[in-house]
Design an enzyme around this catalytic site. Structure first.
Site, PDB file in Angstrom:
ATOM      1  N   THR A 124       0.822  -1.215   0.000  1.00  0.00           N
ATOM      2  CA  THR A 124       0.000   0.000   0.000  1.00  0.00           C
ATOM      3  C   THR A 124       0.857   1.267   0.000  1.00  0.00           C
ATOM      4  OG1 THR A 124      -1.541   1.247   1.396  1.00  0.00           O
ATOM      5  CG2 THR A 124      -0.087  -0.255   2.536  1.00  0.00           C
ATOM      6  N   ASP A 125       0.273   2.341  -0.491  1.00  0.00           N
ATOM      7  CA  ASP A 125       0.974   3.640  -0.437  1.00  0.00           C
ATOM      8  C   ASP A 125       1.078   4.159   0.995  1.00  0.00           C
ATOM      9  OD1 ASP A 125      -1.712   4.291  -0.043  1.00  0.00           O
ATOM     10  OD2 ASP A 125      -1.818   5.769  -1.652  1.00  0.00           O
ATOM     11  N   GLU A 126       0.312   3.567   1.913  1.00  0.00           N
ATOM     12  CA  GLU A 126       0.322   4.062   3.293  1.00  0.00           C
ATOM     13  C   GLU A 126       1.655   3.848   3.995  1.00  0.00           C
ATOM     14  OE1 GLU A 126      -2.994   3.069   5.722  1.00  0.00           O
ATOM     15  OE2 GLU A 126      -4.399   3.216   4.067  1.00  0.00           O
ATOM     16  N   TYR A 154      -1.872  -0.787  11.103  1.00  0.00           N
ATOM     17  CA  TYR A 154      -1.998  -1.469   9.797  1.00  0.00           C
ATOM     18  C   TYR A 154      -0.814  -1.143   8.887  1.00  0.00           C
ATOM     19  CZ  TYR A 154      -3.308  -1.821   4.873  1.00  0.00           C
ATOM     20  OH  TYR A 154      -3.284  -2.056   3.518  1.00  0.00           O
ATOM     21  N   LYS A 208       2.296  -3.442   7.168  1.00  0.00           N
ATOM     22  CA  LYS A 208       2.550  -3.556   5.719  1.00  0.00           C
ATOM     23  C   LYS A 208       3.991  -3.116   5.416  1.00  0.00           C
ATOM     24  CE  LYS A 208       0.036  -4.680   2.930  1.00  0.00           C
ATOM     25  NZ  LYS A 208      -0.365  -6.032   2.441  1.00  0.00           N
TER      26      LYS A 208
HETATM   27  P1  NAD Z   1      -9.766  -7.508   2.256  1.00  0.00           P
HETATM   28  O1  NAD Z   1      -9.765  -7.273   3.734  1.00  0.00           O
HETATM   29  O2  NAD Z   1     -10.993  -7.202   1.471  1.00  0.00           O
HETATM   30  O3  NAD Z   1      -9.390  -9.043   1.967  1.00  0.00           O
HETATM   31  C1  NAD Z   1      -8.385  -9.724   2.653  1.00  0.00           C
HETATM   32  C2  NAD Z   1      -8.527 -11.212   2.350  1.00  0.00           C
HETATM   33  O4  NAD Z   1      -7.436 -11.909   2.985  1.00  0.00           O
HETATM   34  C3  NAD Z   1      -9.817 -11.846   2.870  1.00  0.00           C
HETATM   35  O5  NAD Z   1     -10.375 -12.702   1.900  1.00  0.00           O
HETATM   36  C4  NAD Z   1      -9.364 -12.635   4.099  1.00  0.00           C
HETATM   37  O6  NAD Z   1     -10.179 -13.768   4.373  1.00  0.00           O
HETATM   38  C5  NAD Z   1      -7.960 -13.048   3.666  1.00  0.00           C
HETATM   39  N1  NAD Z   1      -7.072 -13.328   4.819  1.00  0.00           N
HETATM   40  C6  NAD Z   1      -6.885 -12.552   5.905  1.00  0.00           C
HETATM   41  N2  NAD Z   1      -6.010 -13.154   6.748  1.00  0.00           N
HETATM   42  C7  NAD Z   1      -5.625 -14.319   6.150  1.00  0.00           C
HETATM   43  C8  NAD Z   1      -4.726 -15.358   6.512  1.00  0.00           C
HETATM   44  N3  NAD Z   1      -4.038 -15.332   7.666  1.00  0.00           N
HETATM   45  N4  NAD Z   1      -4.562 -16.406   5.664  1.00  0.00           N
HETATM   46  C9  NAD Z   1      -5.252 -16.450   4.481  1.00  0.00           C
HETATM   47  N5  NAD Z   1      -6.133 -15.504   4.111  1.00  0.00           N
HETATM   48  C10 NAD Z   1      -6.308 -14.437   4.926  1.00  0.00           C
HETATM   49  O7  NAD Z   1      -8.515  -6.700   1.713  1.00  0.00           O
HETATM   50  P2  NAD Z   1      -8.341  -5.860   0.365  1.00  0.00           P
HETATM   51  O8  NAD Z   1      -8.846  -4.504   0.572  1.00  0.00           O
HETATM   52  O9  NAD Z   1      -8.807  -6.674  -0.774  1.00  0.00           O
HETATM   53  O10 NAD Z   1      -6.741  -5.763   0.322  1.00  0.00           O
HETATM   54  C11 NAD Z   1      -5.969  -6.782  -0.283  1.00  0.00           C
HETATM   55  C12 NAD Z   1      -4.510  -6.417  -0.248  1.00  0.00           C
HETATM   56  O11 NAD Z   1      -4.297  -5.188  -0.926  1.00  0.00           O
HETATM   57  C13 NAD Z   1      -3.958  -6.211   1.174  1.00  0.00           C
HETATM   58  O12 NAD Z   1      -2.655  -6.742   1.217  1.00  0.00           O
HETATM   59  C14 NAD Z   1      -3.926  -4.696   1.339  1.00  0.00           C
HETATM   60  O13 NAD Z   1      -2.917  -4.316   2.233  1.00  0.00           O
HETATM   61  C15 NAD Z   1      -3.614  -4.273  -0.083  1.00  0.00           C
HETATM   62  N6  NAD Z   1      -4.066  -2.927  -0.481  1.00  0.00           N
HETATM   63  C16 NAD Z   1      -5.369  -2.575  -0.319  1.00  0.00           C
HETATM   64  C17 NAD Z   1      -5.809  -1.331  -0.777  1.00  0.00           C
HETATM   65  C18 NAD Z   1      -7.271  -0.907  -0.665  1.00  0.00           C
HETATM   66  O14 NAD Z   1      -7.619   0.180  -1.099  1.00  0.00           O
HETATM   67  N7  NAD Z   1      -8.160  -1.744  -0.142  1.00  0.00           N
HETATM   68  C19 NAD Z   1      -4.897  -0.453  -1.369  1.00  0.00           C
HETATM   69  C20 NAD Z   1      -3.555  -0.843  -1.498  1.00  0.00           C
HETATM   70  C21 NAD Z   1      -3.159  -2.090  -1.055  1.00  0.00           C
HETATM   71  O1  TDX Z   2     -16.938   6.061   7.614  1.00  0.00           O
HETATM   72  C1  TDX Z   2     -15.864   6.533   7.230  1.00  0.00           C
HETATM   73  N1  TDX Z   2     -15.719   7.878   7.143  1.00  0.00           N
HETATM   74  C2  TDX Z   2     -14.570   8.484   6.733  1.00  0.00           C
HETATM   75  O2  TDX Z   2     -14.501   9.729   6.667  1.00  0.00           O
HETATM   76  C3  TDX Z   2     -14.731   5.693   6.847  1.00  0.00           C
HETATM   77  C4  TDX Z   2     -14.857   4.198   6.946  1.00  0.00           C
HETATM   78  C5  TDX Z   2     -13.597   6.315   6.412  1.00  0.00           C
HETATM   79  N2  TDX Z   2     -13.505   7.661   6.367  1.00  0.00           N
HETATM   80  C6  TDX Z   2     -12.275   8.281   5.822  1.00  0.00           C
HETATM   81  C7  TDX Z   2     -10.957   7.766   6.364  1.00  0.00           C
HETATM   82  C8  TDX Z   2     -10.021   7.909   5.191  1.00  0.00           C
HETATM   83  O3  TDX Z   2      -9.522   9.236   5.111  1.00  0.00           O
HETATM   84  O4  TDX Z   2     -12.249   7.923   4.417  1.00  0.00           O
HETATM   85  C9  TDX Z   2     -10.913   7.673   3.972  1.00  0.00           C
HETATM   86  C10 TDX Z   2     -10.830   6.251   3.404  1.00  0.00           C
HETATM   87  O5  TDX Z   2     -10.971   5.356   4.499  1.00  0.00           O
HETATM   88  P1  TDX Z   2     -10.818   3.765   4.331  1.00  0.00           P
HETATM   89  O6  TDX Z   2     -11.795   3.288   3.323  1.00  0.00           O
HETATM   90  O7  TDX Z   2     -10.840   3.169   5.689  1.00  0.00           O
HETATM   91  O8  TDX Z   2      -9.396   3.644   3.626  1.00  0.00           O
HETATM   92  P2  TDX Z   2      -7.896   4.069   4.093  1.00  0.00           P
HETATM   93  O9  TDX Z   2      -7.774   4.166   5.553  1.00  0.00           O
HETATM   94  O10 TDX Z   2      -7.486   5.242   3.262  1.00  0.00           O
HETATM   95  O11 TDX Z   2      -7.072   2.742   3.622  1.00  0.00           O
HETATM   96  C11 TDX Z   2      -7.389   2.096   2.366  1.00  0.00           C
HETATM   97  O12 TDX Z   2      -6.450   2.418   1.388  1.00  0.00           O
HETATM   98  C12 TDX Z   2      -5.142   1.922   1.552  1.00  0.00           C
HETATM   99  C13 TDX Z   2      -7.451   0.587   2.560  1.00  0.00           C
HETATM  100  O13 TDX Z   2      -8.407   0.269   3.547  1.00  0.00           O
HETATM  101  C14 TDX Z   2      -6.095   0.032   2.899  1.00  0.00           C
HETATM  102  O14 TDX Z   2      -6.144  -1.400   2.947  1.00  0.00           O
HETATM  103  C15 TDX Z   2      -5.123   0.439   1.826  1.00  0.00           C
HETATM  104  O15 TDX Z   2      -3.829   0.028   2.174  1.00  0.00           O
END
Ligand code: NAD
Ligand code: TDX
Length: 336
Positions: A125-127, A152, A156
């Site tokens: 992630t960019d975080e 979190y 990462k």
């Molecule tokens: P998500 O929470 O929707 O899905 C995570 C999945 O991993 C689930 O299916 C869960 O059952 C599985 N999992 C969790 N722990 C496990 C374990 N110990 N063994 C096997 N499976 C396991 O997550 P997401 O939003 O799809 O994110 C996926 C990846 O992308 C993560 O690595 C996250 O850090 C990265 N990422 C997410 C975002 C975003 O915007 N959501 C952005 C950048 C990077």
């Molecule tokens: O109810 C809400 N109200 C609100 O203002 C929620 C759930 C979030 N927020 C804000 C927090 C953040 O500034 O919205 C923004 C986005 O929040 P999230 O969806 O929780 O995402 P963020 O914390 O930015 O992280 C996401 O992007 C990077 C993913 O969850 C991570 O897995 C990924 O690494």
């Protein structure tokens, strides 16, 4: 290396992992996918339902289980590692599962890749780079120093460091990608965009943290998938690639777009308590991915991607309904 034909996708029942599995089935007809997923609260088998059984198989298991990895990893050419605990708010309430899955789980996978000489692509992630001020003209690049803020993002960052060490010390054939905020179908209702859409559908007022001016750099999940495939097959081993589609928007602007699209007035939401340590702004410079590998995102019209996503949540209430109540209870307990 020749393109991989048998890949393991960890976390393939989560949001981004399952979208990647669909993308591979549609775009790479030669490839077989084994999904390895623990099915935590965030994993849902329905996300990969209906995919052809000769293309996709499912293993219910934990990435921390080295004995299980010993049975699966020798059979594959590459692992694409999405599995993680992924939600910042959960990590603030209870960091331990993040340390276990994100750090120890990545270690277990790296050890299996070392043992069986398997190609590894790590999804991050960019975080990991911390945050930028709203008026800072710069964006994150592959050279930006790591400065994670939340439990979190620190796990990462730790997992990225393990990957780099396993490349340098043991010669594991790994790449890393750090992507910005994804949106699209199959995203859990705890996350910002689906939470607000499903709140409106359920007659609950959307919730905005802090002053609402925090900026996220949005990318459609399909564009993330195409970038990952390109890095897996054409990326240079040992390298990191940033993935982003120039989609910076403030949270309040995103919420206003959702409200407008769903026929609600611009002020029909609640301000709630801010997230502790809330990152101000993320912004990705994806020049390396674009120039070196020729990646071009396809879904750059955010308003149209958002409308399609709203439509998806309207048409798939049965997919999210059972997790909605529990998720909102958790938020209520946190005052959010
Ligand atoms: P998500 O929470 O929707 O899905 C995570 C999945 O991993 C689930 O299916 C869960 O059952 C599985 N999992 C969790 N722990 C496990 C374990 N110990 N063994 C096997 N499976 C396991 O997550 P997401 O939003 O799809 O994110 C996926 C990846 O992308 C993560 O690595 C996250 O850090 C990265 N990422 C997410 C975002 C975003 O915007 N959501 C952005 C950048 C990077
Ligand atoms: O109810 C809400 N109200 C609100 O203002 C929620 C759930 C979030 N927020 C804000 C927090 C953040 O500034 O919205 C923004 C986005 O929040 P999230 O969806 O929780 O995402 P963020 O914390 O930015 O992280 C996401 O992007 C990077 C993913 O969850 C991570 O897995 C990924 O690494």
């Amino acid at each position: 290396m020749a393109d991989p034909k048998r890949i393991i996708v960890t976390g393939g029942c989560g949001f981004i992992g399952s979208n990647f599995v669909h993308w591979v089935v549609r775009n790479q007809p030669e490839v077989h996918v084994t999904v390895l997923d623990k099915l935590t609260y965030a994993g849902n088998l329905d996300n990969i339902a209906g995919l052809p059984q000769d293309r996709v198989s499912f293993v219910h298991g934990d990435i921390c289980d080295s004995d299980l990895l010993d049975t699966l990893v020798p059979e594959c050419d590459a692992i694409v590692h999405y599995a993680a605990e992924s939600h910042n708010d959960n990590s603030i309430a209870d960091p331990l599962p993040f340390i276990r899955t994100n750090v120890f789980g990545t270690y277990a996978l790296l050890e299996a890749c070392r043992k069986y000489d398997v190609r590894f692509h790590h999804i991050s992630t960019d975080e990991v780079y911390g945050d930028l001020a709203l008026d800072d003209p710069s964006r994150f690049t592959e050279d930006t120093p790591y400065k994670p803020s939340s439990p979190y993002s620190s796990t990462k960052a730790a997992s990225d460091m393990l990957v780099r060490a396993w490349v340098r010390t043991y010669g594991v054939r790994a790449t890393i990608s750090n992507c910005s905020n994804n949106y699209g179908p199959f995203q859990h209702v705890e996350k910002f965009i689906p939470r607000q859409i499903t709140n409106i559908i359920c007659g609950i007022r959307p919730k905005l943290y802090g002053d609402g001016r925090n900026v996220r750099d949005w990318i459609h999940v399909e564009d993330h998938s195409s970038a990952v495939w390109l890095i897996l097959t054409k990326g240079r081993v040992g390298e990191t690639y940033l993935i982003g589609a120039d989609g910076e928007k403030s949270n309040i602007d995103v919420l206003r777009s959702i409200l407008e699209s769903m026929g609600m007035s611009a002020d029909s939401f609640d301000w709630v308590r801010d997230r502790s340590g809330h990152d101000r702004r993320y912004a990705i410079d994806s020049t390396k991915l674009r120039t070196e590998l020729g990646w071009i995102p396809q879904h750059v019209d955010f308003d149209s991607g958002l409308s399609q996503t709203i439509q998806w949540y309207k048409e798939n209430t049965q997919w999210w309904h059972s997790s909605k109540e529990e998720t909102e209870k958790k938020y209520q307990a946190m005052g959010q």
